[in-house]
Scaffold this motif. Structure first.
Motif, PDB file in Angstrom:
ATOM      1  N   VAL A  55       5.007   0.250   3.170  1.00 33.28           N
ATOM      2  CA  VAL A  55       5.940  -0.793   3.592  1.00 33.28           C
ATOM      3  C   VAL A  55       6.949  -0.199   4.566  1.00 33.28           C
ATOM      4  O   VAL A  55       7.668   0.749   4.224  1.00 33.28           O
ATOM      5  CB  VAL A  55       6.664  -1.405   2.375  1.00 33.28           C
ATOM      6  N   VAL A  56       6.996  -0.760   5.764  1.00 38.29           N
ATOM      7  CA  VAL A  56       7.902  -0.281   6.808  1.00 38.29           C
ATOM      8  C   VAL A  56       9.035  -1.283   6.979  1.00 38.29           C
ATOM      9  O   VAL A  56       8.792  -2.484   7.173  1.00 38.29           O
ATOM     10  CB  VAL A  56       7.167  -0.100   8.148  1.00 38.29           C
ATOM     11  N   VAL A  57      10.261  -0.790   6.896  1.00 35.65           N
ATOM     12  CA  VAL A  57      11.440  -1.644   7.041  1.00 35.65           C
ATOM     13  C   VAL A  57      12.347  -1.032   8.108  1.00 35.65           C
ATOM     14  O   VAL A  57      12.775   0.114   7.975  1.00 35.65           O
ATOM     15  CB  VAL A  57      12.229  -1.768   5.725  1.00 35.65           C
ATOM     16  N   ASN A  58      12.620  -1.772   9.164  1.00 32.77           N
ATOM     17  CA  ASN A  58      13.568  -1.326  10.185  1.00 32.77           C
ATOM     18  C   ASN A  58      14.939  -1.877   9.823  1.00 32.77           C
ATOM     19  O   ASN A  58      15.210  -3.067   9.983  1.00 32.77           O
ATOM     20  CB  ASN A  58      13.142  -1.809  11.569  1.00 32.77           C
ATOM     21  N   PHE A 116      11.239  -5.704  -0.649  1.00 33.33           N
ATOM     22  CA  PHE A 116      10.500  -4.542  -0.154  1.00 33.33           C
ATOM     23  C   PHE A 116      10.371  -3.449  -1.220  1.00 33.33           C
ATOM     24  O   PHE A 116       9.369  -2.730  -1.255  1.00 33.33           O
ATOM     25  CB  PHE A 116      11.191  -3.972   1.087  1.00 33.33           C
ATOM     26  N   PHE A 117      11.372  -3.316  -2.093  1.00 33.16           N
ATOM     27  CA  PHE A 117      11.272  -2.316  -3.161  1.00 33.16           C
ATOM     28  C   PHE A 117      10.067  -2.601  -4.051  1.00 33.16           C
ATOM     29  O   PHE A 117       9.300  -1.700  -4.401  1.00 33.16           O
ATOM     30  CB  PHE A 117      12.545  -2.301  -4.008  1.00 33.16           C
ATOM     31  N   HIS A 136       5.840  -0.738  -4.554  1.00 37.57           N
ATOM     32  CA  HIS A 136       5.518  -0.148  -5.859  1.00 37.57           C
ATOM     33  C   HIS A 136       4.114   0.458  -5.830  1.00 37.57           C
ATOM     34  O   HIS A 136       3.146  -0.180  -5.437  1.00 37.57           O
ATOM     35  CB  HIS A 136       5.603  -1.208  -6.955  1.00 37.57           C
ATOM     36  N   GLY A 137       4.024   1.718  -6.241  1.00 38.25           N
ATOM     37  CA  GLY A 137       2.742   2.404  -6.239  1.00 38.25           C
ATOM     38  C   GLY A 137       2.358   3.012  -4.906  1.00 38.25           C
ATOM     39  O   GLY A 137       1.282   3.594  -4.771  1.00 38.25           O
ATOM     40  N   PHE A 159       8.074   4.278  -6.097  1.00 37.19           N
ATOM     41  CA  PHE A 159       7.565   4.443  -4.735  1.00 37.19           C
ATOM     42  C   PHE A 159       8.049   5.766  -4.165  1.00 37.19           C
ATOM     43  O   PHE A 159       9.036   6.353  -4.640  1.00 37.19           O
ATOM     44  CB  PHE A 159       8.024   3.280  -3.833  1.00 37.19           C
ATOM     45  N   HIS A 160       7.352   6.247  -3.160  1.00 39.30           N
ATOM     46  CA  HIS A 160       7.748   7.452  -2.423  1.00 39.30           C
ATOM     47  C   HIS A 160       8.627   6.995  -1.275  1.00 39.30           C
ATOM     48  O   HIS A 160       8.188   6.229  -0.421  1.00 39.30           O
ATOM     49  CB  HIS A 160       6.509   8.185  -1.896  1.00 39.30           C
TER      50      HIS A 160
END
Length: 468
Positions: free
Chosen positions: A188-191, A222-223, A227-228, A269-270
């Motif tokens: 997941v990419v969040v700007n 987004f969190f 997940h995973g 998540f990482h």
């Protein structure tokens, strides 16, 4: 020692080489870890207290987290200090960067390491791409990054990617994700700079139906979506100050509560983050929380600008041409490649790809010459004024009005000289279309000095508003 290059038919037609070296090991002969031995099987190894280092010395209180590194080049095995707390010594003499020979004694903290030779040579394969084959580079800076990525991925180390815009931080984040997760795990990419401040909390945490006007249905944030897998927060410096403690809480407790919700949800998540700003400076300015900065930068990777890794340009060009024009083989002339390697690349890798994409639109035949690149049109007389929109302010700072006695507080000659230097370097780059050797020649400077000034003044980061 010699280098023998060979082409391999891997993804994107990459190149690797083999290096003939001695067969060495490092043995701890003094200190808390006496008797510990590391056989040097890779071309780059790191020594420190962190468990992801190759030689781990956790019981030595004077060893830094990542104290030093050893790596092979054409001349032999080198050791380099990595800004450790107390440096390194070679045969009792303090050094920053030196070559090791059999019998050398390297002191790291309280530990003394001896280099032993096993009286034979071996061929070491040096790959110019990472394990996922999504990143490539021949430069030492990129090869070091390649060796670190698997460790970061396997241990889910929270990592901050810093560097100029366009250097490929998002690609590195994706490579870390691919190293440590199955193909179906979310990335997941969040700007953080692109989300409206009024919506960013809802986007991150999610919301329940009816939580606010317009919330017509439940939505995962987004969190939860990450997940995973991996959550990559790009432009993290733009995260609003009031949301920073909430992010810190999620990282500490690994729980989120949707807006309007009453139940906490476990998340795992990482976390990877990136910024083109210096977060330490943002902390000093009060725009970023120091505790969050320390939490995000468990490991910080500085992604080098393209002008500092010009040996990577031929590989990047080959990969981009195959990606952009897969149905036809396209080549660059020697003059064209030389022109690309002499250009300063203020837009970094993104700009290089854009240049090639534009050239292919109008290309007739299968060869790209120097004139077809049109770098002058991109950064020459007209458009460059928008790149350096604060140059007029620099002129005023470099040449203050007279008489000097009218200034209150008094002027600082040191600051005036700094502003003047910045102005003339900017002007030289502008006039030479960001051609570093030509700009250095205009000012009677060495290229290395010019590069150091560009980094010092952050010239490249001031000309564009687009973000990586």
């Amino acid at each position: 020692m010699g280098v023998q290059q060979k082409t391999i038919d891997a993804m994107q037609g990459l190149v690797s080489s083999t290096l003939t070296t001695g067969d060495f090991s490092l043995e701890v002969v003094e200190g808390p870890h006496e008797g510990l031995t590391l056989y040097i099987e890779k071309d780059i190894i790191r020594i420190g207290r962190e468990d992801w280092c190759d030689l781990v010395l956790p019981d030595d209180p004077w060893v830094s987290v990542v104290h030093c590194e050893c790596f092979f080049d054409e001349k032999g095995l080198r050791v380099r200090d990595l800004k450790s707390r107390n440096g390194i010594k070679l045969n009792d003499a303090p050094v920053l960067d030196a070559y090791l020979v059999p019998g050398s004694k390297l002191q790291v903290g309280l530990s003394v390491l001896k280099l032993r030779s096993h009286q034979k040579t071996q061929e070491r394969s040096i790959s110019f791409y990472d394990n996922t084959q999504s990143l490539l580079g021949k430069s030492m800076a990129m090869r070091k990054i390649f060796t670190i990525l698997p460790r970061l991925a396997q241990r889910n180390i929270t990592t901050l990617l810093s560097g100029e815009t366009g250097t490929g931080k998002t690609s590195i984040a994706k490579a870390i994700h691919l190293e440590g997760h199955p193909d179906d795990a979310p990335f997941v990419v969040v700007n953080c700079g692109a989300l409206p401040p009024s919506l960013i909390e809802s986007a991150l945490f999610g919301h329940e139906k009816g939580a606010f006007t317009g919330a017509n249905q439940r939505k995962e944030g987004f969190f939860e979506q990450a997940h995973g897998g991996t959550l990559f927060l790009d432009e993290i410096a733009e995260l609003p100050l009031d949301l920073q403690p909430k992010l810190l809480d999620v990282l500490e407790r690994r729980k989120v509560r949707r807006l309007g919700g009453a139940q906490e949800i476990d998340v795992d998540f990482h976390l990877l983050t990136a910024t083109h700003k210096t977060l330490a400076d943002e902390c000093k300015a009060g725009r970023f929380r120091e505790d969050l900065f320390f939490r995000l930068s468990v490991m910080e990777l500085v992604v080098p600008p393209l002008r500092e890794r010009v040996e990577d340009i031929p590989l990047l060009v080959e990969a981009f041409l195959k990606e952009l024009n897969p149905e036809q083989a396209v080549y660059l002339t020697g003059d064209a490649l030389d022109k690309l390697q002499r250009y300063l690349w203020p837009g970094n890798i993104r700009e290089l790809k854009n240049v090639l994409e534009r050239v292919l639109v109008f290309l007739e035949g299968d060869s790209i010459g120097a004139d077809a690149l049109e770098l002058e049109r991109r950064s020459g007389k007209g458009p460059s004024s928008s790149f350096w929109d604060d140059k007029r302010k620099w002129v005023e700072e470099a040449f203050p009005s007279l008489p000097l006695g009218e200034h209150d507080p008094p002027l600082s000659l040191k600051d005036i000289l700094k502003h003047a230097e910045r102005f003339y370097i900017t002007q030289a780059l502008d006039e030479t279309n960001f051609n570093a050797p030509e700009a250095a020649q205009l000012l009677s400077l060495s290229e290395s000095w010019l590069y150091s000034r560009v980094r010092l003044y952050g010239l490249n980061t001031k000309k564009r508003s687009r973000r990586d």
